[in-house]
Design a protein around this motif. Sequence first.
Motif, PDB file in Angstrom:
ATOM      1  N   TRP A  27      36.431  47.363  47.691  1.00 27.77           N
ATOM      2  CA  TRP A  27      37.083  48.125  46.614  1.00 27.77           C
ATOM      3  C   TRP A  27      36.488  49.529  46.581  1.00 27.77           C
ATOM      4  CZ3 TRP A  27      35.683  43.266  43.379  1.00 27.77           C
ATOM      5  CH2 TRP A  27      36.493  42.203  43.797  1.00 27.77           C
ATOM      6  N   PRO A  40      38.340  44.627  38.753  1.00 30.57           N
ATOM      7  CA  PRO A  40      38.023  46.050  38.854  1.00 30.57           C
ATOM      8  C   PRO A  40      39.282  46.906  38.726  1.00 30.57           C
ATOM      9  CG  PRO A  40      37.837  44.999  41.007  1.00 30.57           C
ATOM     10  CD  PRO A  40      37.965  43.894  39.983  1.00 30.57           C
ATOM     11  N   ALA A  75      30.284  41.160  40.586  1.00 34.82           N
ATOM     12  CA  ALA A  75      30.623  41.576  41.949  1.00 34.82           C
ATOM     13  C   ALA A  75      31.538  40.538  42.589  1.00 34.82           C
ATOM     14  CB  ALA A  75      29.361  41.737  42.786  1.00 34.82           C
ATOM     15  N   TYR A 130      33.776  42.863  46.763  1.00 31.89           N
ATOM     16  CA  TYR A 130      33.449  44.090  46.032  1.00 31.89           C
ATOM     17  C   TYR A 130      33.324  45.316  46.937  1.00 31.89           C
ATOM     18  CZ  TYR A 130      28.581  44.228  47.493  1.00 31.89           C
ATOM     19  OH  TYR A 130      27.455  44.340  48.250  1.00 31.89           O
ATOM     20  N   PRO A 185      31.290  51.110  45.207  1.00 31.14           N
ATOM     21  CA  PRO A 185      30.249  50.125  44.888  1.00 31.14           C
ATOM     22  C   PRO A 185      28.931  50.377  45.618  1.00 31.14           C
ATOM     23  CG  PRO A 185      31.886  49.187  46.388  1.00 31.14           C
ATOM     24  CD  PRO A 185      32.384  50.546  46.005  1.00 31.14           C
ATOM     25  N   PHE A 190      29.262  46.899  39.313  1.00 31.70           N
ATOM     26  CA  PHE A 190      29.186  45.487  39.701  1.00 31.70           C
ATOM     27  C   PHE A 190      27.781  44.932  39.543  1.00 31.70           C
ATOM     28  CE2 PHE A 190      32.787  47.139  42.267  1.00 31.70           C
ATOM     29  CZ  PHE A 190      33.781  46.409  41.634  1.00 31.70           C
TER      30      PHE A 190
END
Length: 407
Positions: A353, A101, A94, A350, A358, A113
């Motif tokens: 994204w 990613p 993560a 993270y 996530p 993650f």
Amino acid sequence: MLRDAMEVFTGSFTQQEAIPEAGIEAAVAVLRHGRLHRYNLAPGEAGETALLEEEFAAFTGARYCLAVASGGAAMTTALRAAGVAPGDPVLSNAFTLAPVPGAIAAVGARPVFVETTAALTIDLDDLAARARDSGARVLLLSHMRGHIADMDALVRVAAAQGLTLIEDCAHTMGAAWNGVPSGRHGLAGCYSTQTYKHLNSGEGGLIVSDDAAFMARAIVISGSYMLYGRHRAAPPPEAFAEAALDCPNVSARMDNLRAAILRPQLAELPARVARWEDLYRTLEAGLAGTPGLALIERPAAERFVGSSFQFLLPDWDGAAVAEVVARTRARGVELKWFGAPAPHGYTSRYDHWRFAAPRRLPQTDRVLAGLLDLRLPLTFTAADAALIARIIRAEVGAVFQGAAAAE
Ligand SMILES: *Cc1c(COP(=O)(O)O)cnc(C)c1O
């Protein structure tokens, strides 16, 4: 302490060293003969790119090496060559940088993650749990900011879960765990030679592996056409029989100009690692014992490259961390904060994204909320590192005391 309040740092956190003269001369020689494409060779000529691959394979102790267009291209090429297909889940940290990613998404796969420890490495219990519940077969492990997990334990977890390990060594080129070079613990290691990493060709990447079938696929995927015989740190031509027909050509080659710039830098890398260690240890010593600030302990088994520095303001209020960032910036010290609500500059997290959908990772959130980061380019001196430490120490102290007084 009065003097501390007056001091300002005037160096640039983004200024890398110049290219060594030997690299400039080699680059000019390539420009003079004009054979920049790696397969454009005079009779008997190996070419700068093939020689760089040979030298980097020797540096890491790998059988094979492939140079490509970027660190991101190294990762996408490695994922494809490892057989990752669209829709596959791929495990990753993560805490990493956006191109990681991004590489998983580029092959149509889905990043999953894994939680982060307070040592800034991947959480091995969560890794095992996510491997089980996602069904992932591949781990793209990012040694983010040069922090290396216990690789002996990680390799055991990966084996137990049937995971193929690919290492992202953008920040660990020249590093090692228990004497094993970073990038040599699994199927493949991927490196970047982008300006802010440990060798600088503007853009560029490298992949190492001992696996002949994997490397044959990677070479074809990188855009070798039927010219793979011109590689040197590569498996023999018969290893390409299947790959040459099975694998798509996803042009991502390195060129001879960049390889020419890189080869003299690679020869200097051990000396650079020693200089980075000096800067890192100076900064670390200057920050030790600062109230409210936690240093990241470096395990004895880890030989790291101190090209950047991280510390934690654990469980601090977000406004107080933002105040430290503002106060140090006013004195010329640029701290990047991984807890900021919105992505900024190169720094994102993270949960920014969205393409990866996530899940929330509470342990990672807690670590990143107090995580500050700075670069240590080799244009800095030990005196610079000591000054940066005094400024951070003073401003963290001022905000910490203010917060304590307000309570
Ligand atoms: C820079 C970086 C990459 C990608 O490298 P590029 O050469 O910029 O594509 C991958 N992983 C990490 C952790 C990085 O910092």
